[in-house]
Design a protein around this motif. Sequence first.
Motif, mmCIF file in Angstrom:
data_model
loop_
_atom_site.group_PDB
_atom_site.id
_atom_site.type_symbol
_atom_site.label_atom_id
_atom_site.label_comp_id
_atom_site.label_asym_id
_atom_site.label_seq_id
_atom_site.Cartn_x
_atom_site.Cartn_y
_atom_site.Cartn_z
ATOM 1 N N VAL A 1 0.901 -0.982 -0.075
ATOM 2 C CA VAL A 1 -0.147 -0.193 0.167
ATOM 3 C C VAL A 1 0.808 1.199 -0.361
ATOM 4 O O VAL A 1 1.741 0.931 0.834
ATOM 5 C CB VAL A 1 -0.888 0.124 1.286
ATOM 6 N N LEU A 2 0.739 2.159 -1.033
ATOM 7 C CA LEU A 2 1.247 3.596 -1.205
ATOM 8 C C LEU A 2 0.084 4.573 -0.291
ATOM 9 O O LEU A 2 -0.356 4.645 -0.999
ATOM 10 C CB LEU A 2 2.154 3.765 -2.555
ATOM 11 N N ILE A 3 0.657 5.167 0.501
ATOM 12 C CA ILE A 3 0.046 6.742 1.020
ATOM 13 C C ILE A 3 1.380 7.677 1.035
ATOM 14 O O ILE A 3 1.965 7.975 1.806
ATOM 15 C CB ILE A 3 -0.381 6.375 2.365
ATOM 16 N N THR A 4 0.473 9.101 -0.110
ATOM 17 C CA THR A 4 0.633 10.093 -0.160
ATOM 18 C C THR A 4 0.147 11.029 0.958
ATOM 19 O O THR A 4 -1.275 10.946 1.434
ATOM 20 C CB THR A 4 1.224 10.332 -1.326
ATOM 21 N N GLY B 1 5.934 11.659 2.156
ATOM 22 C CA GLY B 1 5.692 12.729 2.888
ATOM 23 C C GLY B 1 6.464 14.300 2.089
ATOM 24 O O GLY B 1 7.979 13.031 1.913
ATOM 25 N N ARG B 2 6.838 15.417 3.199
ATOM 26 C CA ARG B 2 8.110 16.285 2.429
ATOM 27 C C ARG B 2 8.364 16.518 3.429
ATOM 28 O O ARG B 2 9.573 16.618 3.729
ATOM 29 C CB ARG B 2 6.982 17.084 2.039
ATOM 30 N N MET C 1 6.638 -1.816 6.964
ATOM 31 C CA MET C 1 5.719 -0.299 7.273
ATOM 32 C C MET C 1 7.688 -0.021 6.691
ATOM 33 O O MET C 1 8.878 0.216 7.462
ATOM 34 C CB MET C 1 5.380 0.704 7.678
ATOM 35 N N ASP C 2 8.075 1.623 5.374
ATOM 36 C CA ASP C 2 8.731 2.543 4.795
ATOM 37 C C ASP C 2 8.354 3.564 4.706
ATOM 38 O O ASP C 2 7.292 3.666 4.193
ATOM 39 C CB ASP C 2 8.961 1.291 3.728
ATOM 40 N N VAL C 3 8.960 4.236 4.920
ATOM 41 C CA VAL C 3 8.741 6.108 4.339
ATOM 42 C C VAL C 3 10.188 6.213 3.582
ATOM 43 O O VAL C 3 10.934 5.966 3.627
ATOM 44 C CB VAL C 3 8.489 7.033 5.566
ATOM 45 N N PHE C 4 9.229 7.376 2.781
ATOM 46 C CA PHE C 4 9.787 8.026 2.008
ATOM 47 C C PHE C 4 9.711 9.497 1.690
ATOM 48 O O PHE C 4 9.013 9.440 1.424
ATOM 49 C CB PHE C 4 9.686 7.160 0.014
ATOM 50 N N THR C 5 10.628 10.256 1.565
ATOM 51 C CA THR C 5 10.812 11.631 1.531
ATOM 52 C C THR C 5 10.392 12.181 0.108
ATOM 53 O O THR C 5 11.194 11.592 -0.909
ATOM 54 C CB THR C 5 11.620 12.539 2.472
#
Length: 256
Positions: free
Chosen positions: A10-13, A38-39, A61-65
């Motif tokens: 699941v990709l969530i912006t 997120g920014r 779970m992963d995060v990407f700026t």
Amino acid sequence: MSKDQHGRIVLITGGSSGIGLATAGAFLDEGDSVVLVGRDTARLDAAREQLAGRVRSGACMDVFTADVSRTDQIDGVVEHVVARHGHIDVVFANAGTLDAPPVLETDEAAFDRIMNTNVKGVFFLVIRALPHMPPGGAVVVTSSAAADKGRPAGALYAASKASVRSLVRTLALDIAVLERRIRINAVTPGLIETPMTSHKDPAVNTAIKEYVTSTVPMGRWGLADEVARSVVFLSGDSASYVTGTQIVVDGGLTQI
């Protein structure tokens, strides 16, 4: 919905707070793996820490700026998810901004800022992700009750949300989507209590709360978790015959 042993990808912006963060938690509770975009790196790291205890065995779970108002950074997001997970099952195009000046003070830069995030970012995220979505995947876009009801002192914001609601209707009928059996829907929140709807001035917050309680038929703010549950529904097998439409989560606001 295509699933492997680790659940859906699941990709969530707009995932570092509010509706995006609540929805990430709801998907994690389902056993899915989530990539939050997120920014603000610090806020994303805080979100990852907050949600860490809800990651089930076998999921991650992963995060990407990234700034989704920029197409090159959207490309980076999609490339990152595909490199790590191989595909994308669900896209929740949630990133958006309320930051619009009064209409008579709106210049071209302000127009571009809100439209690039709220409209262009949604459009290009969806079309960049589509080639990497297996048959039966799902896209959910965040619209707003302002798209139907109008928003005092927020014409540009309301127009941007009406644009993505229209986009959902038309993309759901596009041959590229139909051939892949991908469903595209909108979730349409009303007055939801999130950090984005909070004001620094306590007096302003009090006035806003009074407006909410007197205007919304249910007499209160909506909760981010209440929107999140609708997103999970639209993304899953229970909504397998639902596409091109919206779920309105607004306490009856648009019905009056």
